[in-house]
Each structure stands twice: as C-alpha cells, then as structure tokens.
Design a protein around this motif. Structure first.
Motif, PDB file in Angstrom:
ATOM      1  N   UNK A 193       0.836  -1.210   0.000  1.00 40.21           N
ATOM      2  CA  UNK A 193       0.000   0.000   0.000  1.00 40.21           C
ATOM      3  C   UNK A 193       0.870   1.260   0.000  1.00 40.21           C
ATOM      4  N   UNK A 194       1.928   1.260   0.788  1.00 42.37           N
ATOM      5  CA  UNK A 194       2.832   2.425   0.813  1.00 42.37           C
ATOM      6  C   UNK A 194       3.487   2.610  -0.551  1.00 42.37           C
ATOM      7  N   UNK A 195       3.853   1.509  -1.209  1.00 39.56           N
ATOM      8  CA  UNK A 195       4.433   1.600  -2.558  1.00 39.56           C
ATOM      9  C   UNK A 195       3.441   2.255  -3.524  1.00 39.56           C
TER      10      UNK A 195
ATOM     11  N   UNK B  96      -2.945  -0.698   9.570  1.00 40.04           N
ATOM     12  CA  UNK B  96      -2.172  -0.340  10.761  1.00 40.04           C
ATOM     13  C   UNK B  96      -2.958  -0.693  12.021  1.00 40.04           C
ATOM     14  N   UNK B  97      -4.244  -0.416  12.035  1.00 47.46           N
ATOM     15  CA  UNK B  97      -5.069  -0.781  13.184  1.00 47.46           C
ATOM     16  C   UNK B  97      -5.083  -2.292  13.376  1.00 47.46           C
TER      17      UNK B  97
ATOM     18  N   UNK C  95      -8.050   7.883  -5.617  1.00 47.78           N
ATOM     19  CA  UNK C  95      -7.154   6.728  -5.469  1.00 47.78           C
ATOM     20  C   UNK C  95      -6.246   6.884  -4.248  1.00 47.78           C
ATOM     21  N   UNK C  96      -5.749   8.100  -4.030  1.00 53.93           N
ATOM     22  CA  UNK C  96      -4.921   8.328  -2.845  1.00 53.93           C
ATOM     23  C   UNK C  96      -5.738   8.153  -1.570  1.00 53.93           C
ATOM     24  N   UNK C  97      -6.960   8.659  -1.568  1.00 52.31           N
ATOM     25  CA  UNK C  97      -7.819   8.524  -0.396  1.00 52.31           C
ATOM     26  C   UNK C  97      -8.130   7.053  -0.119  1.00 52.31           C
ATOM     27  N   UNK C  98      -8.391   6.276  -1.163  1.00 50.89           N
ATOM     28  CA  UNK C  98      -8.672   4.847  -1.019  1.00 50.89           C
ATOM     29  C   UNK C  98      -7.475   4.122  -0.397  1.00 50.89           C
ATOM     30  N   UNK C  99      -6.284   4.419  -0.869  1.00 49.42           N
ATOM     31  CA  UNK C  99      -5.088   3.763  -0.328  1.00 49.42           C
ATOM     32  C   UNK C  99      -4.782   4.218   1.100  1.00 49.42           C
ATOM     33  N   UNK C 100      -5.073   5.462   1.412  1.00 47.44           N
ATOM     34  CA  UNK C 100      -4.872   5.929   2.786  1.00 47.44           C
ATOM     35  C   UNK C 100      -5.832   5.228   3.747  1.00 47.44           C
TER      36      UNK C 100
ATOM     37  N   UNK D 241      -7.056   2.237   3.328  1.00 49.98           N
ATOM     38  CA  UNK D 241      -6.522   0.879   3.453  1.00 49.98           C
ATOM     39  C   UNK D 241      -5.316   0.851   4.387  1.00 49.98           C
ATOM     40  N   UNK D 242      -4.455   1.854   4.265  1.00 55.27           N
ATOM     41  CA  UNK D 242      -3.259   1.921   5.103  1.00 55.27           C
ATOM     42  C   UNK D 242      -3.628   2.043   6.585  1.00 55.27           C
TER      43      UNK D 242
END
Length: 173
Positions: free
Chosen positions: A56-58, A152-153, A140-145, A147-148
């Motif tokens: 996800x970070x990639x 983490x939780x 797309x950035x919001x979706x990945x954030x 997920x990230x």
C-alpha cells in the motif's frame, strides 16, 4: 527409578514421585510447545500484514510521484497495477489463514477489507486506467490511505493479542 517389591515376589514398581515429575514435565513441555506454535502462527500473520502495508505504501508513493510530475502516468499506473493482485492475494490468504487457525475475531475483522477488494475485482474497477489517472488521483490516494490506516489498526490489534496470549501462557507456568 525402579525397585524390587519388598515382599520378594519379583514385581517391579515405579516410584510415585518419578511418575508425577515425568507427567508434569511432559504437560509443561506440551504447553510451551503449543504456545510457541501459536506465536509462530501469529508472527507469520504479522509478516503478511506487514507485506500488505509495504504494498500500500508503494502504491501511495507512485501516486505521490505522479502528482508531483516525477513519473509519467503510464509508468505510475503500470507499477500500481502490478502491485494490486499481490495485495488482493495476500489479503485473501491472510483472511483464510485466520479462519483456518481458529482466529475467528481477526478473520471477521479482515472480512470487510476482503469483501471490498472482491467487489472491486468483480466489477473490474481494481486496475488504474492510464487515461483517467489524473482525474481519479485524489480518490485513489484517499482509497489507499483508508486501506493503510485499516491495516495499521489490524497490525496493532494482532500485536496486542499476541502479547496478551504470551503473557497468559507465562502466567500459567
């Protein structure tokens, strides 16, 4: 360990203390082996969860590079699209892993993320289109954030339950 019966008829007896010591040692050994096995299983799950975080970070880094014009849209979308299927497969394997090992709560917590990925895949919206990437960049950035943060939780919950299980096993000894 062995002694002859004092009445002299030749029967062999075990000392009761030896029997108690051996049985308590074997039960302790089994308990520690069981705790060690569950710890290794949870470690494997945490490694899979960490792999998902890296993927996800990639993807977020590729989107950030595209936003600041460090990379062209074709390269960015092809890199992200190559990382999407490993992400889905790893998440599916992790959810199945929790289900098979009897971690029902973690399996249920992973289910919404798995359902969301399956829904995107079945609707054929899982890949990024090169021609629409600039229009969909913010979404797309919001979706990945999301997920990230979700991952983490879940990682912190997994680590917390692993520590709690280790402490409970330690208290039993």
């Amino acid at each position: 360990c062995w002694s002859w019966n004092p009445d002299g008829n030749g029967e062999i007896e075990n000392y009761r203390a030896v029997i108690r010591t051996n049985s308590s040692y074997q039960s302790l050994s089994r308990a520690s082996q069981s705790a060690e096995l569950w710890t290794k299983i949870l470690d494997l799950a945490n490694e899979q969860r960490t792999a998902l975080l890296v993927i996800i970070v990639f993807q977020l880094m590729c989107l950030a590079d595209l936003e600041f014009d460090y990379i062209n849209p074709y390269d960015s979308s092809s890199r992200i699209n190559k990382a999407i299927m490993p992400e889905y497969i790893t998440e599916g394997a992790l959810c199945l892993f929790y289900l098979v090992t009897g971690h029902w709560c973690m399996s249920l917590i992973c289910a919404p993320y798995l359902y969301y990925n399956a829904r995107l895949y079945t609707r054929q919206k899982h890949l990024i289109d090169v021609t629409e990437i600039f229009n969909q960049l913010h979404a797309e950035k919001k979706q990945r954030l999301y997920k990230l943060f979700y991952l983490i939780i879940l990682l912190f919950l997994s680590i917390f339950w692993m520590i709690l299980t280790a402490l409970e096993d330690h208290d039993m000894d």
